[in-house]
Design a protein around this motif. Structure first.
Motif, PDB file in Angstrom:
ATOM      1  N   HIS A 242      34.944  24.569  33.263  1.00  9.44           N
ATOM      2  CA  HIS A 242      34.172  24.700  32.019  1.00  9.44           C
ATOM      3  C   HIS A 242      32.937  25.594  32.167  1.00  9.44           C
TER       4      HIS A 242
ATOM      5  N   PRO B 164      42.493  15.232  19.079  1.00 10.36           N
ATOM      6  CA  PRO B 164      41.599  16.167  18.390  1.00 10.36           C
ATOM      7  C   PRO B 164      41.771  16.209  16.878  1.00 10.36           C
TER       8      PRO B 164
ATOM      9  N   ARG C  35      40.765  20.778  22.756  1.00 12.71           N
ATOM     10  CA  ARG C  35      39.317  20.826  22.971  1.00 12.71           C
ATOM     11  C   ARG C  35      38.671  21.825  22.021  1.00 12.71           C
TER      12      ARG C  35
ATOM     13  N   THR D 116      28.988  24.477  23.016  1.00 10.53           N
ATOM     14  CA  THR D 116      29.048  23.090  23.484  1.00 10.53           C
ATOM     15  C   THR D 116      27.764  22.333  23.160  1.00 10.53           C
TER      16      THR D 116
ATOM     17  N   ASP E  92      43.299  19.576  31.017  1.00  9.71           N
ATOM     18  CA  ASP E  92      42.700  20.907  30.897  1.00  9.71           C
ATOM     19  C   ASP E  92      42.468  21.496  32.293  1.00  9.71           C
TER      20      ASP E  92
ATOM     21  N   SER F 276      38.582  20.384  18.448  1.00 11.26           N
ATOM     22  CA  SER F 276      37.520  19.387  18.258  1.00 11.26           C
ATOM     23  C   SER F 276      36.151  20.049  18.155  1.00 11.26           C
TER      24      SER F 276
END
Ligand SMILES: [Zn+2]
Length: 305
Positions: free
Chosen positions: A23, A237, A126, A154, A19, A129
């Protein structure tokens, strides 16, 4: 022995890893997220029932977050995936795909994964998931009250007791067991004829990944092993596993299959595996390259070249 071009190189990450986004963990309060959603440069990728919308050039289709206004969205609303340079990237899960593109343009990451750019695949995995977590975990594990999404998806916050919860990742050991120039592969119950893969199993509480690997191989195939060696890991995932790849050496070689776990398990020679990878043999069905089992086998072929 012939050598394969390797997928595992410094500049090519294990599929679903790699990735590239920052973030942005320090820019996730509600006001900051609102400002990021309104930035002209902001973009959102779209999901429908766990499948990602693919646009031109085989890349995830992107819209501006404001294009989602007035459309039905699944909880938790926008996931903030992070910053691509100065550009905020979000993911939305929609309920009416045809409002954006034909439904068939929403594809499973299992199906398309091997054809996506590594960074796109990592981002998509991501998001998938995180959406799965919000879909299944809606109540506080401490008091049972409804939770709400925080920090751009998150984190969840309990509306009753205030407990915070975070997305869970489940560790799985996946094992390539070798006996000299042979490797042990098995077929899970209900798999298509010819499909064979590395054995795998969840890590239990109180176990190291090496112990889990040795226990699973013994339980599933009756093979005692030694020298477990961690190779690499892969986020997977479906819905949120961390696949931890190991190689182990067999101590005994007589296979005793546990029929509850496996339909079949057999030893394959290096030549048989190589022939499958080079598409000139059919000892078993070639695994998609986005799977860690494929990558482990490739690693073993290269190590033993
Ligand atoms: Zn609570």
């Amino acid at each position: 022995m012939s050598v394969l071009m390797t997928d595992i190189q410094a500049d090519i990450p294990v599929p679903f890893s790699g990735d590239q986004l920052d973030h942005g963990d320090n820019i996730r309060d509600p006001e900051q997220l609102q400002a990021l959603l309104q930035k002209t440069s902001a973009r959102a990728v779209l999901f429908y029932q766990g499948r990602i919308g693919i646009g031109a050039g085989g890349r995830p289709h992107r819209v501006h977050p404001s294009d989602l206004i007035g459309h039905d969205l699944m909880a938790p609303g926008p996931l903030f995936l992070g910053m691509e340079g100065e550009r905020p990237i979000f993911a939305f899960s929609i309920t009416k795909p045809e409002e954006f593109m034909p439904e068939q343009n929403f594809v499973s990451l299992r199906g398309i994964g091997g054809n996506m750019r590594p960074s796109d695949l990592a981002l998509a995995g991501r998001a998938k998931s995180l959406f799965a977590w919000h879909f299944t975990d809606k109540h506080c594990v401490a008091c049972g009250t409804k939770t709400v999404s925080r920090d751009g998806g998150t984190k969840q916050l309990c509306t009753g007791c205030g407990a915070e919860s975070f997305p869970r990742v489940n560790p799985v050991a996946i094992m390539l067991v070798t006996d000299g120039d042979r490797v042990l592969l098995g077929r899970g119950v209900g798999w298509p004829e010819g499909a064979m893969s590395a054995l795998a199993g969840f890590v239990s509480p109180g176990e190291s990944v090496e112990e889990a690997a040795q226990r699973e191989v013994m339980e599933e195939a009756g093979i005692k092993t030694k020298n477990p060696r961690y190779i690499f890991s892969q986020p997977w995932p479906f819905p949120a596993q961390l696949m931890m790849g190991l190689m182990l050496e067999a101590v005994n070689t007589d296979i005793t299959v546990d029929p509850k776990e496996l339909e079949d398990a057999r030893w394959f020679t290096r030549e048989e595996v190589l022939a499958v990878f080079e598409k000139r043999g059919e000892a078993f069905m070639r695994l998609p390259r986005q799977t860690i089992a494929h990558q482990l086998m490739r690693q073993w072929l290269n190590e033993t070249a």
